[in-house]
Write an enzyme that holds these catalytic residues in place. Structure first.
Site, PDB file in Angstrom:
ATOM      1  N   GLY A  62       4.414   0.224  -0.071  1.00 56.46           N
ATOM      2  CA  GLY A  62       3.608   0.355   0.603  1.00 56.46           C
ATOM      3  C   GLY A  62       2.375   0.092   1.971  1.00 56.46           C
TER       4      GLY A  62
ATOM      5  N   ASP B  16      -0.698  -2.162   1.685  1.00 50.46           N
ATOM      6  CA  ASP B  16      -1.928  -1.416   1.504  1.00 50.46           C
ATOM      7  C   ASP B  16      -2.649  -0.888   1.354  1.00 50.46           C
ATOM      8  OD1 ASP B  16      -0.580  -0.910  -0.523  1.00 50.46           O
ATOM      9  OD2 ASP B  16       0.297   0.887  -0.620  1.00 50.46           O
TER      10      ASP B  16
ATOM     11  N   ASP C 277      -6.972  -2.366  -4.723  1.00 50.27           N
ATOM     12  CA  ASP C 277      -7.856  -1.103  -6.063  1.00 50.27           C
ATOM     13  C   ASP C 277      -8.468  -2.116  -7.087  1.00 50.27           C
ATOM     14  OD1 ASP C 277      -7.855   0.931  -6.878  1.00 50.27           O
ATOM     15  OD2 ASP C 277      -6.009   1.544  -7.724  1.00 50.27           O
TER      16      ASP C 277
ATOM     17  N   LYS D  39     -10.117   0.086  -1.548  1.00 52.74           N
ATOM     18  CA  LYS D  39     -10.607   0.513  -2.855  1.00 52.74           C
ATOM     19  C   LYS D  39     -11.791  -0.014  -3.463  1.00 52.74           C
ATOM     20  CE  LYS D  39      -8.336   4.338  -4.087  1.00 52.74           C
ATOM     21  NZ  LYS D  39      -7.085   4.848  -5.135  1.00 52.74           N
TER      22      LYS D  39
ATOM     23  N   ARG E 205       4.997   9.226   2.154  1.00 51.82           N
ATOM     24  CA  ARG E 205       4.781   7.768   3.247  1.00 51.82           C
ATOM     25  C   ARG E 205       5.006   7.956   4.391  1.00 51.82           C
ATOM     26  NH1 ARG E 205       5.403   3.651  -0.185  1.00 51.82           N
ATOM     27  NH2 ARG E 205       6.378   3.870  -2.206  1.00 51.82           N
TER      28      ARG E 205
HETATM   29  P1  IMP Z   1      -3.997  -2.432  -7.561  1.00 53.05           P
HETATM   30  O1  IMP Z   1      -3.200  -3.728  -7.710  1.00 53.05           O
HETATM   31  O2  IMP Z   1      -4.898  -1.809  -8.356  1.00 53.05           O
HETATM   32  O3  IMP Z   1      -5.272  -3.106  -6.453  1.00 53.05           O
HETATM   33  O4  IMP Z   1      -3.082  -1.597  -6.763  1.00 53.05           O
HETATM   34  C1  IMP Z   1      -2.698  -2.264  -5.485  1.00 53.05           C
HETATM   35  C2  IMP Z   1      -1.340  -1.230  -5.081  1.00 53.05           C
HETATM   36  O5  IMP Z   1      -1.773   0.224  -6.307  1.00 53.05           O
HETATM   37  C3  IMP Z   1      -1.669  -0.671  -4.239  1.00 53.05           C
HETATM   38  O6  IMP Z   1      -0.680  -1.848  -2.958  1.00 53.05           O
HETATM   39  C4  IMP Z   1      -0.822   0.381  -3.647  1.00 53.05           C
HETATM   40  O7  IMP Z   1       1.181   0.294  -3.639  1.00 53.05           O
HETATM   41  C5  IMP Z   1      -1.533   0.956  -5.542  1.00 53.05           C
HETATM   42  N1  IMP Z   1      -2.387   2.180  -4.684  1.00 53.05           N
HETATM   43  C6  IMP Z   1      -3.530   2.118  -4.979  1.00 53.05           C
HETATM   44  N2  IMP Z   1      -3.877   2.574  -4.974  1.00 53.05           N
HETATM   45  C7  IMP Z   1      -3.756   3.659  -4.916  1.00 53.05           C
HETATM   46  C8  IMP Z   1      -3.438   4.798  -3.814  1.00 53.05           C
HETATM   47  O8  IMP Z   1      -5.014   5.921  -4.140  1.00 53.05           O
HETATM   48  N3  IMP Z   1      -2.587   5.155  -3.176  1.00 53.05           N
HETATM   49  C9  IMP Z   1      -1.323   4.982  -3.720  1.00 53.05           C
HETATM   50  N4  IMP Z   1      -0.980   3.828  -3.551  1.00 53.05           N
HETATM   51  C10 IMP Z   1      -1.837   3.372  -4.519  1.00 53.05           C
HETATM   52 MG    MG Z   2       1.911  -1.459  -2.946  1.00 53.18          MG
END
Ligand code: IMP
Ligand code: MG
Length: 192
Positions: free
Chosen positions: A53, A109, A112, A140, A174
């Site tokens: 990402g 990227d 979240d 986010k 992408r």
């Molecule tokens: P986390 O572990 O939930 O913080 O997720 C992080 C990873 O989830 C990021 O590095 C992204 O690869 C993927 N991700 C989270 N939200 C999105 C989105 O809205 N679109 C695409 N990939 C996302």
């Molecule tokens: Mg990622």
């Protein structure tokens, strides 16, 4: 009678809205590069790009940095072919370089839930870097499950599934130059 399913075009037509244009992203990436360069001064740093990402973002960012820089990559995956994180993040590719006593900047990227960044930080901290900071293009905030913040953030975005500029759904989108919200009808692995 069965209604025929609309096919994705894999292009801009599949977006419900554009959140960030190519120009907005380019401007912010330049600002982030200035912010990072002024933080580190002339310190030698190791950038670690979280694949796949952060690939597009990292490649633009590193060419704007005015710093002696080494580059390495880690691969982490928590989404598979879904728009919801479906397991805890897996680190599936080790670093090529040693980071002990190095100043490390981890580049992802999007922040979240925070599970990925937190797991990657713990993993990297085991190698005893001299310092460990983070930079994410998107934040986010609404979906955070862990108390974690990135040191450098490009943009705060709403709780919607976004694609483009490196971010994917099932490895698609992408290559879009902008970042947008994917139409709900295309947020299903069965479309692809
Ligand atoms: P986390 O572990 O939930 O913080 O997720 C992080 C990873 O989830 C990021 O590095 C992204 O690869 C993927 N991700 C989270 N939200 C999105 C989105 O809205 N679109 C695409 N990939 C996302
Ligand atoms: Mg990622």
């Amino acid at each position: 009678m069965e209604i025929p399913q609309k096919k994705p075009s894999y292009g801009l037509e599949d977006l419900e809205s554009i959140l960030l244009t190519e120009a907005q992203i380019a401007n912010r990436v330049s600002e982030l590069a200035e912010e990072i360069s002024s933080h580190y001064g002339d310190t030698d740093i190791t950038i670690i790009c979280v694949l796949s990402g952060a690939l597009v973002f990292t490649s633009d960012l590193i060419r704007k940095l005015e710093l002696p820089t080494r580059l390495d990559c880690l691969r982490s995956d928590s989404y598979g072919d879904s728009t919801k994180s479906n397991h805890s993040p897996r680190i599936s590719s080790p670093l090529k370089t040693g980071i002990e006593n190095q100043h490390v900047l981890l580049v992802d990227d999007i922040l979240d839930t925070g599970n990925t960044l937190s797991e990657l930080m713990e993993h990297l901290a085991q190698s005893k870097p001299a310092s460990l900071r983070t930079c994410v293009l998107l934040d986010k905030k609404e979906r955070r499950q862990l108390e974690i913040q990135a040191d450098h953030v490009g943009f705060t975005v709403p709780d919607a599934f976004v694609v483009g500029y490196g971010l994917d759904f099932a490895e698609r989108y992408r290559t879009l130059p902008c970042i947008g919200v994917l139409k709900p009808e295309f947020q299903k692995a069965s479309c692809f």
